[in-house]
Design an enzyme around this catalytic site. Structure first.
Site, PDB file in Angstrom:
ATOM      1  CE1 TYR A  61      -3.179  -2.776   0.156  1.00 47.32           C
ATOM      2  CE2 TYR A  61      -3.691  -2.383   2.561  1.00 47.32           C
ATOM      3  CZ  TYR A  61      -4.018  -3.168   1.274  1.00 47.32           C
ATOM      4  OH  TYR A  61      -5.090  -3.877   1.347  1.00 47.32           O
ATOM      5  CG  HIS A 135      -2.371  -8.505  -0.161  1.00 44.31           C
ATOM      6  ND1 HIS A 135      -1.857  -7.365  -0.007  1.00 44.31           N
ATOM      7  CD2 HIS A 135      -3.642  -8.192  -0.453  1.00 44.31           C
ATOM      8  CE1 HIS A 135      -2.481  -6.184  -0.290  1.00 44.31           C
ATOM      9  NE2 HIS A 135      -3.807  -7.087  -0.355  1.00 44.31           N
ATOM     10  CB  SER A 213     -13.897  -3.309  -0.441  1.00 44.32           C
ATOM     11  OG  SER A 213     -12.568  -2.958  -0.585  1.00 44.32           O
ATOM     12  CG  PHE A 219     -22.178   2.100  -4.195  1.00 42.39           C
ATOM     13  CD1 PHE A 219     -22.469   2.828  -5.347  1.00 42.39           C
ATOM     14  CD2 PHE A 219     -23.131   1.218  -3.636  1.00 42.39           C
ATOM     15  CE1 PHE A 219     -23.842   2.659  -5.744  1.00 42.39           C
ATOM     16  CE2 PHE A 219     -24.396   1.273  -4.217  1.00 42.39           C
ATOM     17  CZ  PHE A 219     -24.887   1.966  -5.246  1.00 42.39           C
TER      18      PHE A 219
HETATM   19  N1  LIG Z   1      -6.921  -7.640   1.354  1.00 42.75           N
HETATM   20  C1  LIG Z   1      -7.205  -6.961   0.181  1.00 42.75           C
HETATM   21  O1  LIG Z   1      -6.804  -7.480  -0.942  1.00 42.75           O
HETATM   22  C2  LIG Z   1      -7.774  -5.563   0.250  1.00 42.75           C
HETATM   23  C3  LIG Z   1      -8.269  -4.774  -0.719  1.00 42.75           C
HETATM   24  C4  LIG Z   1      -9.008  -3.835  -0.664  1.00 42.75           C
HETATM   25  C5  LIG Z   1      -9.066  -3.005   0.476  1.00 42.75           C
HETATM   26  N2  LIG Z   1      -8.459  -3.756   1.589  1.00 42.75           N
HETATM   27  C6  LIG Z   1      -8.693  -3.172   2.887  1.00 42.75           C
HETATM   28  O2  LIG Z   1      -9.982  -2.687   3.254  1.00 42.75           O
HETATM   29  C7  LIG Z   1      -9.957  -1.555   3.701  1.00 42.75           C
HETATM   30  C8  LIG Z   1     -11.142  -0.635   3.288  1.00 42.75           C
HETATM   31  O3  LIG Z   1     -11.587  -0.986   1.987  1.00 42.75           O
HETATM   32  P1  LIG Z   1     -11.763   0.303   0.806  1.00 42.75           P
HETATM   33  O4  LIG Z   1     -11.058   1.453   1.288  1.00 42.75           O
HETATM   34  O5  LIG Z   1     -11.551  -0.348  -0.614  1.00 42.75           O
HETATM   35  O6  LIG Z   1     -13.424   0.121   0.891  1.00 42.75           O
HETATM   36  P2  LIG Z   1     -14.492   0.802   1.933  1.00 42.75           P
HETATM   37  O7  LIG Z   1     -13.842   0.838   3.293  1.00 42.75           O
HETATM   38  O8  LIG Z   1     -15.893   0.000   1.553  1.00 42.75           O
HETATM   39  O9  LIG Z   1     -14.552   2.254   1.383  1.00 42.75           O
HETATM   40  C9  LIG Z   1     -13.777   3.462   1.419  1.00 42.75           C
HETATM   41  C10 LIG Z   1     -14.188   4.692   0.920  1.00 42.75           C
HETATM   42  O10 LIG Z   1     -15.160   5.118   1.341  1.00 42.75           O
HETATM   43  C11 LIG Z   1     -15.414   6.483   1.831  1.00 42.75           C
HETATM   44  N3  LIG Z   1     -15.991   6.638   2.960  1.00 42.75           N
HETATM   45  C12 LIG Z   1     -15.637   5.942   4.383  1.00 42.75           C
HETATM   46  N4  LIG Z   1     -16.495   6.272   5.097  1.00 42.75           N
HETATM   47  C13 LIG Z   1     -17.429   7.120   4.884  1.00 42.75           C
HETATM   48  C14 LIG Z   1     -18.455   7.600   5.464  1.00 42.75           C
HETATM   49  N5  LIG Z   1     -18.858   7.386   6.786  1.00 42.75           N
HETATM   50  N6  LIG Z   1     -19.337   8.250   4.545  1.00 42.75           N
HETATM   51  C15 LIG Z   1     -19.084   8.590   3.281  1.00 42.75           C
HETATM   52  N7  LIG Z   1     -17.966   7.864   2.443  1.00 42.75           N
HETATM   53  C16 LIG Z   1     -17.049   7.239   3.552  1.00 42.75           C
HETATM   54  C17 LIG Z   1     -14.041   6.649   1.959  1.00 42.75           C
HETATM   55  O11 LIG Z   1     -13.588   8.151   1.429  1.00 42.75           O
HETATM   56  P3  LIG Z   1     -12.924   9.013   2.223  1.00 42.75           P
HETATM   57  O12 LIG Z   1     -11.683   8.601   2.591  1.00 42.75           O
HETATM   58  O13 LIG Z   1     -12.846  10.041   1.522  1.00 42.75           O
HETATM   59  O14 LIG Z   1     -13.687   9.322   3.659  1.00 42.75           O
HETATM   60  C18 LIG Z   1     -13.292   5.906   1.004  1.00 42.75           C
HETATM   61  O15 LIG Z   1     -12.957   5.981  -0.347  1.00 42.75           O
HETATM   62  C19 LIG Z   1      -8.668  -0.919   2.919  1.00 42.75           C
HETATM   63  O16 LIG Z   1      -8.295   0.506   3.818  1.00 42.75           O
HETATM   64  C20 LIG Z   1      -7.870  -2.212   3.261  1.00 42.75           C
HETATM   65  O17 LIG Z   1      -7.039  -2.009   4.417  1.00 42.75           O
HETATM   66  C21 LIG Z   1      -8.016  -5.032   1.345  1.00 42.75           C
END
Ligand SMILES: NC(=O)c1ccc[n+]([C@@H]2O[C@H](COP(=O)([O-])OP(=O)(O)OC[C@H]3O[C@@H](n4cnc5c(N)ncnc54)[C@H](OP(=O)(O)O)[C@@H]3O)[C@@H](O)[C@H]2O)c1
Length: 333
Positions: A61, A135, A213, A219
């Site tokens: 990352y 990963h 996610s 979304f």
């Molecule tokens: N193992 C894997 O392969 C893998 C893959 C992807 C992700 N991950 C992990 O999962 C974590 C989270 O996944 P993700 O960031 O992809 O998706 P997510 O948590 O579903 O969504 C994050 C997005 O939502 C927005 N957001 C967050 N809280 C909000 C709220 N209360 N209201 C409105 N918008 C909001 C954020 O924007 P702002 O920052 O502008 O608030 C960010 O862009 C990652 O940080 C990572 O650690 C792991």
């Protein structure tokens, strides 16, 4: 009946974590231009102060600053959490590098893992990792070989427990037979339910599901639409189906469903999307990400929203009836 969301345990490892963890990826990778290390560390520290004790990062990352210097997520996580090291659970990952075209390169050879763990410990500035994930599965390395290296790292005190991201049943069972797997980290949200058939296996083996996610890349919060301009050139969300005109039209039924529940429960849409999985199983731990302290406090508040098992089942039935578009799978279920 409701499931308590007070605290969660990482499967058979017995390691306790807050019910909602912080996904740190978006601070430096895939969600806009990377934040400078001190700023990212400040956000992470605010999450700790809000009650988060579980933090998710990975060696890959990283993003770049304007001069093209790499900004490593692990460096920001370490800077934020070293002063409170004994109060937090830090998870990081090995085995994936990003190609310039955003595709992934898998490498879980033992010598690569050995180099990775040293690199992560150095960037984090700590002397052990609480939870170390593979990963992605490397098709060229057998699960038994990876699990054998994990057993050695646990014996050496470099890691406390290990997990697998995007695990399949066969791979998990084979790996678990060599060295118990504490957690699986798979994509899981109201838009991404195709790993649910794995749930009985996780229950049988006492393995936690860390949901990545969990808000379908933001979304499900209802804050975005196809006209949203994502910030910077390092944002991966532009091409995701839920953010295209066509995909958004298909998926807006979920937003209507969550919006109704949010009004009923006096909660936000983000909180409902997380409470749905928290109240489904006591061993699911979502790790939403945000750069904004007020949002990460809001997301943490999902653990206080109660949905009964009947309400969760009704949501599932409604989701089952929808034809959804989503990034990362073969269909929504
Ligand atoms: N193992 C894997 O392969 C893998 C893959 C992807 C992700 N991950 C992990 O999962 C974590 C989270 O996944 P993700 O960031 O992809 O998706 P997510 O948590 O579903 O969504 C994050 C997005 O939502 C927005 N957001 C967050 N809280 C909000 C709220 N209360 N209201 C409105 N918008 C909001 C954020 O924007 P702002 O920052 O502008 O608030 C960010 O862009 C990652 O940080 C990572 O650690 C792991």
């Amino acid at each position: 009946m409701t499931i308590s969301a007070a605290r969660r345990v990482l499967g058979n490892s017995g390691i306790e974590v807050s019910p909602v963890g912080l996904g740190c990826m978006g601070l430096t990778h895939a969600s806009g231009d990377a934040m400078p290390t001190h700023e990212a560390a400040r956000v992470i520290r605010e999450a700790f102060e809000a009650g988060y004790t579980f933090f998710d990062t990975a060696e890959c990352y990283a993003g770049e600053d304007a001069e093209g210097n790499e900004l490593y997520n692990e460096v920001a996580v370490g800077e934020a959490l070293r002063p409170v090291r004994d109060q937090v659970v830090i998870a990081t990952k090995f085995g994936v590098q990003h190609n310039p075209d955003k595709t992934l390169r898998m490498d879980s050879r033992p010598e690569t893992i050995r180099a990775s763990v040293e690199g992560s410990l150095r960037r984090l500035g700590i002397d052990y990792i609480d939870l170390y994930y593979q990963h992605r599965i490397d098709p060229n390395v057998e699960p038994e070989e990876v699990a054998g290296v994990m057993a050695d790292l646990i014996r050496e005190g470099k890691i406390r427990a290990w997990g697998i991201s995007e695990a399949t049943e066969d791979y998990l069972r084979r790996a678990h037979a060599v060295c118990p797997v504490a957690a699986v980290q798979n994509r899981y949200s109201m838009l991404a339910r195709w790993h649910e058939p794995l749930f009985p296996v996780l229950e049988e083996l006492n393995v936690a599901l860390v949901a990545f996610s969990p808000m379908a890349n933001g979304f499900l919060t209802g804050a975005y639409s196809p006209t949203t301009q994502f910030e910077g050139v390092q944002d991966f969300r532009d091409g995701m189906p839920q953010y295209t005109e066509q995909g958004y039209e298909k998926d807006r039924a979920v937003l209507d469903l969550i919006g109704g529940l949010a009004r009923e429960k006096g909660a936000t849409m983000a909180q409902i999307s997380l409470a749905w999985m928290l109240c489904k199983k006591p061993w699911i731990i979502p790790i939403p990400g945000s750069r904004k302290p007020e949002r990460l406090r809001e997301n943490f508040g999902a653990a206080r929203v109660e949905l009964t098992t009947n309400e969760v089942a009704r949501i599932d039935a409604a989701l089952d009836s929808m034809d959804l578009a989503v990034f990362g799978g073969h269909g929504a279920k």
